[in-house]
Design an enzyme around this catalytic site. Structure first.
Site, PDB file in Angstrom:
ATOM      1  N   TYR A 128       0.855  -1.181   0.000  1.00  0.00           N
ATOM      2  CA  TYR A 128       0.000   0.000   0.000  1.00  0.00           C
ATOM      3  C   TYR A 128       0.900   1.243   0.000  1.00  0.00           C
ATOM      4  O   TYR A 128       1.876   1.300   0.751  1.00  0.00           O
ATOM      5  CB  TYR A 128      -0.890  -0.040   1.241  1.00  0.00           C
ATOM      6  CG  TYR A 128      -1.681   1.209   1.455  1.00  0.00           C
ATOM      7  CD1 TYR A 128      -2.743   1.522   0.613  1.00  0.00           C
ATOM      8  CD2 TYR A 128      -1.380   2.086   2.479  1.00  0.00           C
ATOM      9  CE1 TYR A 128      -3.477   2.681   0.803  1.00  0.00           C
ATOM     10  CE2 TYR A 128      -2.109   3.249   2.681  1.00  0.00           C
ATOM     11  CZ  TYR A 128      -3.141   3.541   1.831  1.00  0.00           C
ATOM     12  OH  TYR A 128      -3.866   4.688   2.013  1.00  0.00           O
ATOM     13  N   ASP A 154      -0.407  -7.531   6.907  1.00  0.00           N
ATOM     14  CA  ASP A 154      -1.495  -6.597   6.624  1.00  0.00           C
ATOM     15  C   ASP A 154      -2.616  -7.416   5.983  1.00  0.00           C
ATOM     16  O   ASP A 154      -2.510  -7.849   4.833  1.00  0.00           O
ATOM     17  CB  ASP A 154      -0.983  -5.486   5.688  1.00  0.00           C
ATOM     18  CG  ASP A 154      -2.063  -4.450   5.348  1.00  0.00           C
ATOM     19  OD1 ASP A 154      -3.252  -4.773   5.471  1.00  0.00           O
ATOM     20  OD2 ASP A 154      -1.693  -3.337   4.941  1.00  0.00           O
TER      21      ASP A 154
HETATM   22  C1  LIG Z   1      -5.871   1.771   3.246  1.00  0.00           C
HETATM   23  C2  LIG Z   1      -4.816   0.793   3.535  1.00  0.00           C
HETATM   24  C3  LIG Z   1      -3.851   1.031   4.533  1.00  0.00           C
HETATM   25  C4  LIG Z   1      -3.825   2.326   5.332  1.00  0.00           C
HETATM   26  O1  LIG Z   1      -4.923   2.448   6.189  1.00  0.00           O
HETATM   27  P1  LIG Z   1      -5.581   3.859   6.601  1.00  0.00           P
HETATM   28  O2  LIG Z   1      -6.762   3.441   7.401  1.00  0.00           O
HETATM   29  O3  LIG Z   1      -5.923   4.588   5.342  1.00  0.00           O
HETATM   30  O4  LIG Z   1      -4.551   4.590   7.404  1.00  0.00           O
HETATM   31  C5  LIG Z   1      -2.922   0.048   4.787  1.00  0.00           C
HETATM   32  N1  LIG Z   1      -2.902  -1.108   4.074  1.00  0.00           N
HETATM   33  C6  LIG Z   1      -3.791  -1.354   3.105  1.00  0.00           C
HETATM   34  C7  LIG Z   1      -3.710  -2.649   2.362  1.00  0.00           C
HETATM   35  C8  LIG Z   1      -4.768  -0.423   2.795  1.00  0.00           C
HETATM   36  O5  LIG Z   1      -5.638  -0.676   1.794  1.00  0.00           O
END
Ligand SMILES: *Cc1c(COP(=O)(O)O)cnc(C)c1O
Length: 380
Positions: A99, A171
């Site tokens: 991301y 993630d």
């Molecule tokens: C949107 C996103 C983030 C960041 O999250 P926020 O809530 O915008 O701070 C991190 N990882 C992935 C895969 C995302 O899609």
């Protein structure tokens, strides 16, 4: 409890005073004490803990099978809190397709921290292992990745991180625990942008960490409390409410996502479709192994290879909304190179394959006929 029951009941109990079925939104910064240092309940100050946030954190721990859940003011705040575990001289190995905001945090905000980041294709196990040394403290993986839907084999990576005593964080924003449970596969920490599927209604910015080990969870709670990027009670309530229908929503996201991917895959104007559910996807086998479905994110490129075609397509969409973000009930469309991933330098984008004709769709839970008709008219 099984998963669909956990999304509704996991870690939850009725409010004691009134019997409210949903936790009230505790809009209070502080809690009364009967004598100095003796709060009358379990709470003192809402940065440390707030009952609405606690309800969400217990739900998060439950659905990801962790010992501790922590709710943050955004996904990036959650990642930033985890990075505070490390100091100058430590090394972190991260996947080479991340991301954009995570990449920016790692490479720009932590540029002078003395922490060394390596970016590697996590499917090249030899290359990955060659980067490990005694300073390696964390392996960071996003799977599937945003926007190219690359996968990493969580169980295989966990074998290696365990052997070397390295923390392993995943993630899990794109997959959600409905489809993939990294802690069960051997990871130590799960991170979420709860802004996306967990919240599910495009009405809140929120983040989460779920930690398998209680002691590590407590350490991260201390860091969260001491740095302060906690989630407010109203936002905690919204995410908690979202989680209660996570299983239903993601089930439909998968159905619609699969149909959109198949449609695009057979379309003469489309060059390539990135969707883990397609047999042609290079990571289809890993997806089948570690995910119970393939999600609602579909990325594709144009036969023409032209940026103008991608832009025209995006301007023409009517049911899909052209906007950043993903994972809400409504279908969204995005141009990564100009929008979500603009913070990645052009040469780096090209290197990983984020070309100017690449379009990313977050397929929502509308009627599939309307979604396909919209794509068809926009392509025309
Ligand atoms: C949107 C996103 C983030 C960041 O999250 P926020 O809530 O915008 O701070 C991190 N990882 C992935 C895969 C995302 O899609």
């Amino acid at each position: 409890m099984k998963f669909n029951t956990k999304t509704i009941h996991g870690g939850q109990h009725h409010e004691e005073v009134t019997g409210a079925v949903m936790p009230p939104v505790f809009l209070t910064s502080t809690f009364v004490q009967s004598s100095p240092g003796k709060p009358i309940g379990d709470y003192e100050y809402s940065r440390a803990a707030n009952p609405t946030r606690t309800a969400l954190e217990e739900s998060l721990a439950s659905i990801e099978n962790g010992a501790k859940g922590l709710a943050f003011s955004s996904g990036l705040a959650a990642t930033d809190c985890l990075l505070r575990m490390f100091k100058a001289g430590d090394e972190i190995i991260a996947m080479d397709d991340l991301y954009g905001g995570t990449y920016r945090l790692f490479t720009r905000l932590y540029k002078d921290s003395g922490i060394k980041f390596h970016f590697v294709d996590m499917n090249d196990m030899e290359k990955f292992q060659s980067l490990i040394n005694e300073n390696t403290k964390l392996v960071w993986v996003e799977t599937p990745t945003n926007p190219l839907m690359k996968l990493a084999d969580i169980a295989e990576i966990a074998k290696i991180t365990k052997k070397h005593n390295i923390l392993f964080a995943v993630d899990n924003t794109f997959a959600t625990p409905y489809l993939q449970k990294p802690l069960d596969l051997g990871a130590d920490i799960v991170m979420h942008s709860a802004t996306k599927y967990l919240g599910g209604h495009s009405d809140v910015i929120a983040g989460a960490l779920v930690i398998k080990d209680k002691a590590l969870g407590d350490e991260l709670h201390f860091k969260q409390f001491a740095t302060g990027a906690t989630l407010g009670p109203m936002d905690a309530f919204l995410v908690l409410r979202g989680i209660k229908t996570l299983h239903l929503r993601v089930q439909r996201h998968c159905e619609n996502g699969g149909k959109v991917a198949e449609y695009l895959d057979n379309h003469p104007l489309v060059e390539r479709v990135y969707y883990p559910g397609l047999a042609s996807h290079p990571f289809h086998e890993i997806a089948k192994k570690q995910m119970s479905g393939f999600g609602g994110m579909v990325t594709f490129t144009f036969k023409s290879g032209k940026k103008e075609d991608a832009i025209k397509f995006l301007e023409n969409l009517k049911v899909f909304t052209l906007a950043e973000s993903l994972g809400g009930v409504e279908s969204l469309a995005n141009h990564p190179a100009l929008m979500t991933h603009a913070s990645i330098p052009e040469d780096k984008r090209k290197e990983v394959g984020i070309t100017d004709d690449l379009v990313r769709l977050s397929v929502g839970i509308e009627d599939i006929e309307d979604l396909l008709a919209d794509i068809e008219q926009a392509l025309k």
